[in-house]
Enzyme design. Structure first.
Site, PDB file in Angstrom:
ATOM      1  N   GLU A 168       0.626  -1.131  -0.136  1.00 18.67           N
ATOM      2  CA  GLU A 168      -0.310   0.375   0.000  1.00 18.67           C
ATOM      3  C   GLU A 168       0.918   1.780  -0.394  1.00 18.67           C
ATOM      4  O   GLU A 168       0.758   1.651  -0.800  1.00 18.67           O
ATOM      5  CB  GLU A 168      -1.169   0.019   1.031  1.00 18.67           C
ATOM      6  CG  GLU A 168      -1.993   1.197   1.281  1.00 18.67           C
ATOM      7  CD  GLU A 168      -2.912   1.879   0.385  1.00 18.67           C
ATOM      8  OE1 GLU A 168      -2.570   2.306  -0.560  1.00 18.67           O
ATOM      9  OE2 GLU A 168      -3.643   0.558   0.504  1.00 18.67           O
TER      10      GLU A 168
ATOM     11  N   ASP B 138       1.064   3.682  -3.315  1.00 17.25           N
ATOM     12  CA  ASP B 138       0.887   5.397  -3.157  1.00 17.25           C
ATOM     13  C   ASP B 138       1.576   6.369  -2.730  1.00 17.25           C
ATOM     14  O   ASP B 138       1.842   7.383  -3.765  1.00 17.25           O
ATOM     15  CB  ASP B 138       0.937   5.568  -1.336  1.00 17.25           C
ATOM     16  CG  ASP B 138      -0.545   5.095  -0.901  1.00 17.25           C
ATOM     17  OD1 ASP B 138      -1.561   4.751  -2.158  1.00 17.25           O
ATOM     18  OD2 ASP B 138      -1.167   4.533  -0.025  1.00 17.25           O
TER      19      ASP B 138
ATOM     20  N   SER C 162      -7.501   2.187  -2.975  1.00 17.23           N
ATOM     21  CA  SER C 162      -6.413   2.963  -2.885  1.00 17.23           C
ATOM     22  C   SER C 162      -5.432   3.645  -4.230  1.00 17.23           C
ATOM     23  O   SER C 162      -4.475   4.973  -3.792  1.00 17.23           O
ATOM     24  CB  SER C 162      -5.283   1.991  -2.493  1.00 17.23           C
ATOM     25  OG  SER C 162      -5.741   1.451  -1.645  1.00 17.23           O
TER      26      SER C 162
ATOM     27  N   ILE D  88     -19.346   8.419 -16.359  1.00 20.00           N
ATOM     28  CA  ILE D  88     -19.107   6.187 -16.318  1.00 20.00           C
ATOM     29  C   ILE D  88     -20.406   6.269 -16.400  1.00 20.00           C
ATOM     30  O   ILE D  88     -21.500   6.354 -15.725  1.00 20.00           O
ATOM     31  CB  ILE D  88     -18.547   5.848 -15.087  1.00 20.00           C
ATOM     32  CG1 ILE D  88     -17.134   6.692 -15.130  1.00 20.00           C
ATOM     33  CG2 ILE D  88     -17.779   3.946 -15.503  1.00 20.00           C
ATOM     34  CD1 ILE D  88     -15.655   6.442 -16.603  1.00 20.00           C
TER      35      ILE D  88
END
Length: 561
Positions: free
Chosen positions: A244, A248, A477, A519
Site C-alpha cells: 500500500e 501510494d 488505493s 461513467i
C-alpha cells in the site's frame, strides 16, 4: 463520590458475542489517550461549510488564533491529570487536544471505564463497555477521548497484492505507468512545482531503492524531496501494508516530480482509530511542510461498531482541513457495495451495504474506481471496476493472492446528504434490522459515496516496483493518490489552494461543464451506473478531464472576483 458527566454515545458494544472464542482479562500496563477539547471558538459545521465554503484558506497561525483551545481549559485538564496520577505528554493548543499517559488502573478511575484486554488468536486489544465519564470540572471542556478502545478497526483499501509484471503479461493483464494515466486524463502540463502533498499511512513502509527504480523505469527525474514523518519500516510480516505505502508513494512521486512528497506514517501496531486520528492530525498541523493536499487509502466501515462520536472526532479534522485549504482525497474501498461487518442476525450474515470513512465525509473527496481501456495515448473506454464475479488466483510479489474487487460506494448512514449533492440522484438509504423476530425496514437520506473515480482495476493497473521487482498494482488505493496528484497540479496552475473542492466541482458538472468523463456502464453490486443521473454510487461524477477542470475552476475564480 462526586457526580460525573458521561460522554454521549461512548458506551462500547461488547465483542464477546461477535468474535467467539475470546479471552478477556483486566487490562494492565500503561496506556496513552488523546483528549479532544472544545475549540476556543466554535468550528463551522459541515452543513455550514457546504453551504458557504471558505473564501480563502486560513494560515495555521490564523487558525490557532481563532480556534485554539482556551488556556483555562488546558489548565483544567492538567489539574484533572494530576489528580488522577496521569502525565500530560503533549498539549496542542491549535488542535485543542491533550495527550495523557498513565497506568490502566489510573485510566479506569479517571474515565470510569471497565478496561479489558481482549485476546482473539494472535489479536490483542483494549476495549470497554461502560460509557466514558468525566468529572464536573471538565464539563464543556472535553468532547471525546481516543485510545480507551484499541480494536483494529482501520484497514487499507487494496484488492490484491502487486502482481509481478511478468505474470501480468502472461495472464494478458494490461498495465499503465502513472504518468501515462495522467496524460490520458489530461492533467495540466506542469509538475507540481512549489507544492507539497502528504500521504497518510497507518503502518508499513517503502524501500527508497524501489522508488528510485520505479521513477527510472517511467523516465521521471524528481527535483523535490520525498520526506518521511514517522517510521518507514518494511517487514516480511507486513507485506500488504508495505505494498500500500509503496504504491501510494510511487504514483504521487511520478506524477508530481517537482512537488515535495511527505509520507506521514503512524507506525501503528494495532490499527486503532486513535492512531489513524493522530497521523491525520500530525499532517494537518504540520507547519514545516504545510501540505495543500492529503491522500489516504486507509479507512473504517461505518457498519463496524463505529460510534457517531468517533466519526465526529474525525470530522473535526476535516473541518480544519477545509478551513486551511487542504484537499483530502480518500479511497472509497475495493469491495463493491457490500462490506464485512459483525452481524447478529439469525442468518449470521457477515456483509452489509455500508460506506467507508473518511470517503463518507462530506468534506473529503471520495475516490472510486474504473476499468480503463486506452488505445495508445487516447482514452478509449471506461466502465465501473467490478471483478468480484471473476476472481483470478495468481502468484504475486511476496505470496499468492486473488485478483478481485470492485469500486465501493453507497449512501452513508452517519453523514447527512450535503447541499452540493442535492438533486444529483443520490438514492435513499434502505436499512433493515432484525427485531423481535421480524425484519424492520427504514429509509433515509445520506451522503453519497464516492465523488469521483479513476483507474483502479488490476487488469488495467499501474506499473510499480515492489521488493525489487517490476509489478502491477491497483485498487481505489491508486485512484485516491492519482486524484491528489491532479489537485497538486491544479494548485500550481491556479496559483493557490483548491482546498474544499466539492461545491465547485458539483456546480461545474451541474452547469454542463465537461470537467469529468461520466461513467455510464457497470455496477458494484447494489448500485449501477447509467446516463440517467449525473452521479452514481459506483464512480461518483466520473473520472477527470484535468485541463477542462482547470479551465472551469479558472472561470469560477474570475466570476468570484
Amino acid at each position: 463520590m462526586a457526580p460525573r458527566i458521561p460522554l454521549a454515545q461512548s458506551a462500547r458494544v461488547s465483542p464477546a458475542s461477535l468474535h467467539p472464542p475470546l479471552r478477556s482479562r483486566v487490562a494492565t500496563g500503561t496506556l496513552e489517550v488523546t483528549l479532544l477539547l472544545r475549540h476556543g471558538s466554535p468550528l463551522p459545521t459541515v452543513k455550514e461549510l457546504c453551504a458557504s465554503p471558505p473564501r480563502r484558506p486560513l494560515t495555521h497561525e490564523e487558525f490557532e488564533a481563532k480556534y485554539g483551545a482556551n488556556p483555562r481549559h488546558l489548565a483544567a485538564v492538567r489539574r484533572f491529570a494530576k489528580s488522577h496520577g496521569l502525565t500530560v505528554t503533549s498539549e496542542q493548543r491549535d488542535r485543542a487536544c491533550v495527550t495523557l499517559r498513565g497506568s490502566t488502573a489510573a485510566m479506569r478511575k479517571a474515565f470510569g471505564v471497565d478496561l479489558r484486554r481482549i485476546t482473539h488468536g494472535r489479536m490483542s486489544y483494549l476495549t470497554h463497555t461502560k460509557p466514558v465519564t468525566l468529572p464536573r470540572a471538565l464539563e464543556g471542556v472535553a468532547e471525546w477521548v481516543l485510545g480507551l478502545d484499541t480494536r483494529p478497526l482501520v484497514t487499507h483499501n487494496v484488492a490484491a497484492l502487486p502482481l509481478s509484471r511478468e505474470m501480468a503479461l502472461r495472464a494478458g493483464v494490461r498495465s499503465y505507468t502513472a504518468p501515462q494515466v495522467a496524460r490520458l486524463y489530461r492533467y495540466p502540463r506542469n509538475e507540481g512545482e512549489g507544492q507539497c502533498v502528504g500521504i497518510i499511512e497507518l503502518a508499513g513502509g517503502y524501500r527508497p531503492a524501489d522508488l528510485e527504480a520505479s521513477l527510472k523505469s517511467v523516465g521521471v527525474k524528481r527535483t523535490a524531496p520525498v520526506v518521511n514523518v514517522g517510521p518507514n519500516k518494511t517487514s516480511v510480516l507486513n507485506t500488504a501494508s508495505d505494498a500500500e505505502v509503496t504504491m501510494d508513494v510511487e504514483l504521487v512521486a511520478a506524477v508530481c516530480p517537482a512537488a515535495r512528497v511527505v509520507v506521514y506514517n503512524a507506525g501503528s501496531k494495532d490499527y486503532s482509530l486513535r492512531d489513524y486520528h493522530r497521523v491525520l492530525a500530525v499532517a494537518l498541523s504540520d507547519r514545516e511542510h504545510r501540505p495543500s493536499v492529503l491522500t489516504t487509502s486507509w479507512s473504517f466501515y461505518e457498519g463496524s461498531l463505529i460510534q457517531q462520536g468517533e466519526e465526529l472526532a474525525f470530522e473535526r479534522l476535516f473541518v480544519e482541513a477545509a478551513l486551511l485549504g487542504i484537499t483530502v482525497c480518500a479511497a472509497s474501498g475495493d469491495l463493491g457495495s457490500q462490506v464485512p461487518v459483525n452481524a447478529r442476525s439469525p442468518t449470521g450474515a457477515i456483509t452489509l451495504a455500508a460506506t467507508s470513512y473518511p470517503a463518507a465525509s462530506a468534506l473529503v473527496l471520495g475516490c472510486g474506481g474504473t476499468t480503463l481501456e486506452a488505445a495508445g495515448e487516447e482514452l478509449h473506454h471506461e466502465r465501473v471496476w467490478n471483478r468480484l464475479g471473476e476472481a483470478m488466483s495468481m502468484g504475486v510479489i511476496g505470496s499468492m493472492s486473488t485478483a478481485a474487487g470492485a469500486s465501493s460506494g453507497g449512501v452513508s448512514s452517519m453523514n447527512a446528504l450535503p447541499l452540493y449533492q442535492q438533486g444529483m440522484g443520490v438514492p435513499e438509504l434502505v436499512r433493515s434490522s432484525w427485531k423481535n423476530g421480524a425484519f424492520a425496514v427504514s429509509r433515509s437520506t445520506g451522503r453519497g459515496v464516492p465523488d469521483v473515480a479513476a483507474n483502479a482495476d488490476l487488469h488495467t493497473g499501474y506499473q510499480i516496483v515492489f521488493k525489487g521487482q517490476q509489478g502491477v498494482a491497483a485498487g481505489t488505493s491508486a485512484a485516491a493518490p492519482m486524484w491528489a496528484a491532479l489537485i497538486v497540479r491544479l494548485n500550481e496552475a491556479l496559483g493557490g489552494r483548491v482546498g474544499f473542492l466539492h461545491p465547485r466541482l458539483y456546480a461545474l458538472v451541474t452547469e454542463g461543464e465537461p470537467v469529468v468523463r461520466r461513467i455510464t456502464q457497470g455496477g458494484n453490486g447494489a448500485y449501477f451506473a447509467s446516463d440517467a443521473t449525473l452521479w452514481n454510487a459506483c464512480t461518483g461524477l466520473g473520472t477527470p478531464d484535468g485541463e477542462a477542470l482547470l479551465a472551469g475552476l479558472r472561470r469560477l475564480q474570475r466570476r468570484k472576483r
